[in-house]
Design a protein around this motif. Structure first.
Motif, PDB file in Angstrom:
ATOM      1  N   THR A 161       0.849  -1.198   0.000  1.00 22.00           N
ATOM      2  CA  THR A 161       0.000   0.000   0.000  1.00 22.00           C
ATOM      3  C   THR A 161       0.882   1.244   0.000  1.00 22.00           C
ATOM      4  O   THR A 161       2.009   1.226   0.488  1.00 22.00           O
TER       5      THR A 161
ATOM      6  N   THR B 250       0.582   5.923  -0.446  1.00 19.55           N
ATOM      7  CA  THR B 250      -0.236   7.125  -0.597  1.00 19.55           C
ATOM      8  C   THR B 250      -0.251   7.526  -2.064  1.00 19.55           C
ATOM      9  O   THR B 250       0.805   7.649  -2.682  1.00 19.55           O
TER      10      THR B 250
ATOM     11  N   ASP C 151      -1.147  10.221  -4.815  1.00 15.21           N
ATOM     12  CA  ASP C 151      -1.504  11.591  -5.182  1.00 15.21           C
ATOM     13  C   ASP C 151      -2.272  11.540  -6.489  1.00 15.21           C
ATOM     14  O   ASP C 151      -1.684  11.376  -7.564  1.00 15.21           O
TER      15      ASP C 151
ATOM     16  N   ILE D 233      -6.346  12.883  -2.117  1.00 14.01           N
ATOM     17  CA  ILE D 233      -5.203  12.001  -1.868  1.00 14.01           C
ATOM     18  C   ILE D 233      -5.718  10.730  -1.190  1.00 14.01           C
ATOM     19  O   ILE D 233      -6.453  10.778  -0.209  1.00 14.01           O
TER      20      ILE D 233
ATOM     21  N   LYS E 214      -4.976   7.317   0.815  1.00 14.06           N
ATOM     22  CA  LYS E 214      -4.020   6.593   1.644  1.00 14.06           C
ATOM     23  C   LYS E 214      -4.278   5.093   1.535  1.00 14.06           C
ATOM     24  O   LYS E 214      -5.394   4.654   1.283  1.00 14.06           O
ATOM     25  N   ASP E 215      -3.233   4.275   1.779  1.00 15.65           N
ATOM     26  CA  ASP E 215      -3.324   2.809   1.698  1.00 15.65           C
ATOM     27  C   ASP E 215      -3.877   2.362   0.352  1.00 15.65           C
ATOM     28  O   ASP E 215      -4.723   1.465   0.272  1.00 15.65           O
TER      29      ASP E 215
END
Length: 353
Positions: A52, A54, A56, A277, A279-280
């Motif tokens: 995983t 982050t 963008d 954005i 996450k994971d």
């Protein structure tokens, strides 16, 4: 006769020997194939262990660049142009007189109207005195007052027309090429020049409706233009309140400073719009994705065999795709030779770090 029979016998023996040789040869090959080829050799492929990260999320779009303000300069009155007070392709200030139409006739009409206005004002004054003495009726006084008001309106109308003979810049900006000369008889249909405010520029673009909830006024976007490597920035200030039904897109407008003057209205812009954005996120290389009739699929390694997995994918960058469902961290994703693989094909994976 004996020789002939001997020849026949030799031919029969040769044919029988050839047939026997082929049978034994094929049998030998079949036995060798059974011995060494009971199972297909594993296909050597490369893969990665999914992790995983982050993400963008940027959306690549095409947009158009427009002037912040742009108008066509025309005259509201007809007449002879007596003076032009701007230079083509230069900067003009708000309120600057650009050209002047001859107003001799209008000024003569103004003097006539002013005389009439003075006469009607005197008539109204006298009528008021007579009304106070009850020498005339209220109706007669109202007529005199109406005549005066009409004369005043006529004077104001002519003054307005005279004011229109001096055409001024409604805002500061760069003026284009003119199409008139001193002495030209001009009418409201004649385009004199275009006035463009290029100090700021509007960037207009559209996004698919599924991203509509991720766009906010005040967000900053990056964009580039053809022939330049410079990255410009613009701020979103307006969002269309409804989705375009025909294209299922939402129109957005941003504004950019044109401090160096190198951005030109009418050109195209390559826009990078930042979205939420994530996450994971599971992000995979584009080459691992196989388009199929029902969507998209990938292959992962499972106990030495290729396993086919249907995935739901969304935003795409130059080299990667965001996976919404179907894969998880820890899966070994096959990234090469995927087009030749089948479900349950034996594989040997070389994992990239």
């Amino acid at each position: 006769m004996k020789v002939k029979n001997l020849i026949y016998a030799l031919l029969i023996i040769a044919i029988a020997g050839f047939i026997g040789y082929r049978v034994l040869s094929n049998k030998s090959k079949n036995e060798e194939s059974k011995k060494f080829g009971d199972k297909d050799s594993p296909t050597i492929v490369t893969g990665i262990v999914l992790k995983t990260a982050t993400f963008d999320n940027n959306l690549s779009l095409s947009g158009s660049i427009d002037a912040n303000e742009q108008i066509e300069i025309r005259s509201e009155v007809s007449g002879i142009v007596e003076g032009i007070y701007f230079t083509e392709g230069t900067y003009v200030n708000k309120g600057q007189v650009l050209f002047k139409v001859n107003d001799i006739e209008l000024k003569a009409q103004l003097r006539q109207a002013a005389t009439k206005e003075g006469l009607t004002a005197e008539n109204e004054r006298r009528a008021k005195l007579l009304l106070q003495k009850e020498a005339i009726s209220q109706e007669e006084f109202d007529v005199a007052r109406a005549d005066h008001a009409s004369a005043q309106a006529q004077t104001q109308l002519i003054k307005a027309q005279i004011a229109k003979t001096a055409v001024k810049a409604p805002f500061s900006g760069k003026i284009g090429l003119r199409s008139i000369s001193p002495g030209t008889y001009i009418t409201p249909t004649i385009l004199v020049a275009k006035l463009v405010n290029t100090g700021k520029l509007k960037i207009t673009f559209s996004i698919p409706e599924k991203y509509a909830t991720q766009v906010r006024s005040g967000s900053v976007i990056d964009f580039t233009v053809s022939g330049s490597t410079k990255i410009y920035k613009a701020k979103i200030y307006a969002i269309e309140p409804e989705v375009e039904v025909a294209t299922r897109t939402l129109q957005i407008r941003a504004i950019a400073e044109n401090t160096d003057g190198k951005l030109l209205p009418g050109t195209f812009a390559d826009v990078k719009l930042p979205l939420d954005i994530i996450k994971d996120a599971i992000v995979v290389p584009s080459e691992a994705i196989i388009p199929v009739k029902d969507g998209k699929k990938v292959f992962i390694s499972n106990m030495g065999k290729a396993k086919e997995i249907m995935v739901e994918a969304t935003t795409r960058t130059d080299a990667s795709i965001l996976i919404l469902s179907g894969l998880k961290a820890g899966d070994t994703l096959i990234t090469s030779g995927v087009m030749s693989l089948k479900n349950e094909s034996p594989i040997e994976v070389k994992v990239k770090n």
